[in-house]
Design an enzyme around this catalytic site. Structure first.
Site, PDB file in Angstrom:
ATOM      1  N   ASP A  31      -0.434 -16.504 -41.230  1.00  0.00           N
ATOM      2  CA  ASP A  31       0.333 -15.374 -40.730  1.00  0.00           C
ATOM      3  C   ASP A  31      -0.436 -14.070 -40.983  1.00  0.00           C
ATOM      4  O   ASP A  31      -1.053 -13.888 -42.035  1.00  0.00           O
ATOM      5  CB  ASP A  31       1.708 -15.317 -41.406  1.00  0.00           C
ATOM      6  CG  ASP A  31       2.689 -14.446 -40.641  1.00  0.00           C
ATOM      7  OD1 ASP A  31       3.637 -15.001 -40.057  1.00  0.00           O
ATOM      8  OD2 ASP A  31       2.498 -13.210 -40.617  1.00  0.00           O
ATOM      9  N   ASN A  88      13.071 -18.771 -37.401  1.00  0.00           N
ATOM     10  CA  ASN A  88      13.940 -17.644 -37.084  1.00  0.00           C
ATOM     11  C   ASN A  88      14.312 -17.710 -35.600  1.00  0.00           C
ATOM     12  O   ASN A  88      13.459 -18.010 -34.766  1.00  0.00           O
ATOM     13  CB  ASN A  88      13.220 -16.317 -37.370  1.00  0.00           C
ATOM     14  CG  ASN A  88      12.879 -16.174 -38.848  1.00  0.00           C
ATOM     15  OD1 ASN A  88      13.630 -16.611 -39.711  1.00  0.00           O
ATOM     16  ND2 ASN A  88      11.736 -15.572 -39.145  1.00  0.00           N
ATOM     17  N   VAL A  97       8.567 -13.067 -32.280  1.00  0.00           N
ATOM     18  CA  VAL A  97       7.660 -13.646 -31.283  1.00  0.00           C
ATOM     19  C   VAL A  97       8.407 -14.780 -30.594  1.00  0.00           C
ATOM     20  O   VAL A  97       8.854 -15.731 -31.250  1.00  0.00           O
ATOM     21  CB  VAL A  97       6.359 -14.181 -31.935  1.00  0.00           C
ATOM     22  CG1 VAL A  97       5.484 -14.857 -30.877  1.00  0.00           C
ATOM     23  CG2 VAL A  97       5.596 -13.050 -32.622  1.00  0.00           C
ATOM     24  N   HIS A 101       7.981 -21.204 -33.448  1.00  0.00           N
ATOM     25  CA  HIS A 101       7.029 -21.436 -34.540  1.00  0.00           C
ATOM     26  C   HIS A 101       7.809 -21.680 -35.818  1.00  0.00           C
ATOM     27  O   HIS A 101       8.925 -21.203 -35.986  1.00  0.00           O
ATOM     28  CB  HIS A 101       6.076 -20.248 -34.695  1.00  0.00           C
ATOM     29  CG  HIS A 101       6.792 -18.940 -34.807  1.00  0.00           C
ATOM     30  ND1 HIS A 101       7.315 -18.279 -33.704  1.00  0.00           N
ATOM     31  CD2 HIS A 101       7.115 -18.183 -35.878  1.00  0.00           C
ATOM     32  CE1 HIS A 101       7.913 -17.173 -34.100  1.00  0.00           C
ATOM     33  NE2 HIS A 101       7.815 -17.102 -35.423  1.00  0.00           N
ATOM     34  N   HIS A 103       7.648 -21.279 -39.881  1.00  0.00           N
ATOM     35  CA  HIS A 103       6.979 -20.656 -41.030  1.00  0.00           C
ATOM     36  C   HIS A 103       6.902 -21.688 -42.163  1.00  0.00           C
ATOM     37  O   HIS A 103       7.914 -22.315 -42.505  1.00  0.00           O
ATOM     38  CB  HIS A 103       7.789 -19.460 -41.548  1.00  0.00           C
ATOM     39  CG  HIS A 103       7.915 -18.337 -40.568  1.00  0.00           C
ATOM     40  ND1 HIS A 103       7.144 -17.201 -40.622  1.00  0.00           N
ATOM     41  CD2 HIS A 103       8.740 -18.171 -39.501  1.00  0.00           C
ATOM     42  CE1 HIS A 103       7.497 -16.378 -39.651  1.00  0.00           C
ATOM     43  NE2 HIS A 103       8.467 -16.944 -38.956  1.00  0.00           N
TER      44      HIS A 103
HETATM   45  P1  5GP Z   1       9.114 -14.367 -36.370  1.00  0.00           P
HETATM   46  O1  5GP Z   1       9.469 -12.976 -36.836  1.00  0.00           O
HETATM   47  O2  5GP Z   1       9.145 -14.431 -34.865  1.00  0.00           O
HETATM   48  O3  5GP Z   1       9.882 -15.470 -37.018  1.00  0.00           O
HETATM   49  O4  5GP Z   1       7.629 -14.625 -36.854  1.00  0.00           O
HETATM   50  C1  5GP Z   1       6.511 -14.082 -36.201  1.00  0.00           C
HETATM   51  C2  5GP Z   1       5.401 -14.092 -37.215  1.00  0.00           C
HETATM   52  O5  5GP Z   1       4.180 -14.009 -36.528  1.00  0.00           O
HETATM   53  C3  5GP Z   1       5.455 -12.903 -38.180  1.00  0.00           C
HETATM   54  O6  5GP Z   1       5.489 -13.401 -39.511  1.00  0.00           O
HETATM   55  C4  5GP Z   1       4.205 -12.118 -37.865  1.00  0.00           C
HETATM   56  O7  5GP Z   1       3.607 -11.593 -39.026  1.00  0.00           O
HETATM   57  C5  5GP Z   1       3.323 -13.159 -37.205  1.00  0.00           C
HETATM   58  N1  5GP Z   1       2.417 -12.654 -36.186  1.00  0.00           N
HETATM   59  C6  5GP Z   1       2.735 -11.826 -35.155  1.00  0.00           C
HETATM   60  N2  5GP Z   1       1.658 -11.603 -34.373  1.00  0.00           N
HETATM   61  C7  5GP Z   1       0.641 -12.322 -34.944  1.00  0.00           C
HETATM   62  C8  5GP Z   1      -0.734 -12.486 -34.586  1.00  0.00           C
HETATM   63  O8  5GP Z   1      -1.231 -11.945 -33.612  1.00  0.00           O
HETATM   64  N3  5GP Z   1      -1.472 -13.291 -35.394  1.00  0.00           N
HETATM   65  C9  5GP Z   1      -0.950 -13.913 -36.501  1.00  0.00           C
HETATM   66  N4  5GP Z   1      -1.770 -14.674 -37.233  1.00  0.00           N
HETATM   67  N5  5GP Z   1       0.353 -13.768 -36.857  1.00  0.00           N
HETATM   68  C10 5GP Z   1       1.120 -12.983 -36.087  1.00  0.00           C
END
Ligand code: 5GP
Ligand code: ZN
Length: 115
Positions: A31, A88, A97, A101, A103
């Site tokens: 992440d 999430n 995003v 995915h 975590h």
């Molecule tokens: P969400 O908030 O949708 O559950 O998780 C999205 C995760 O993707 C976040 O923890 C954020 O830090 C990570 N993230 C967003 N954009 C990128 C990216 O371009 N590269 C990487 N490695 N992580 C990302």
């Protein structure tokens, strides 16, 4: 695959990421903003927007995701101490995003209930 989706771009190799594992179904990356000493994202290669969009045909994929989580937990040495797998979903779930995915968080005592 959508050009606008950052996780489609990463799993397709068009955007850079620190890849820790990959196979025909998933890509696992570090992440960008880690919330724990270990914070990996297990990303299905196929574009699925949210957990709400899973169908019966995705059962094998979801099972595979959890197997990969266990394999990485053992290999990275935090299986015994413990870890958390989190999805999430939508606004109140904290999703940012819209490409499904999982975590994988470990390396510190995680609080419950989550914030
Ligand atoms: P969400 O908030 O949708 O559950 O998780 C999205 C995760 O993707 C976040 O923890 C954020 O830090 C990570 N993230 C967003 N954009 C990128 C990216 O371009 N590269 C990487 N490695 N992580 C990302
Ligand atoms: Zn996508």
């Amino acid at each position: 695959m959508t050009d606008q989706c950052i996780f489609c771009r990463i799993t397709g190799g068009q955007s850079p990421a620190r890849v820790r594992y990959q196979d025909d179904q998933v890509v696992v990356i570090e992440d960008l903003a880690p919330q724990a000493p270990h914070h990996l994202l297990i990303i299905p290669r196929r574009h699925i927007s949210t957990v709400l969009d899973l169908t019966g045909e995705d059962s094998r994929l979801v099972g595979h995701v959890y197997q990969v989580a266990g394999k990485l937990a053992r290999e990275l040495g935090f299986a015994e101490k413990g870890f958390r797998v989190v999805v999430n979903c939508n606004r109140d779930g904290g999703q940012t995003v819209w490409h499904l995915h999982f975590h994988l968080l470990a390396g510190r005592r995680l609080r419950w209930p989550p914030g």
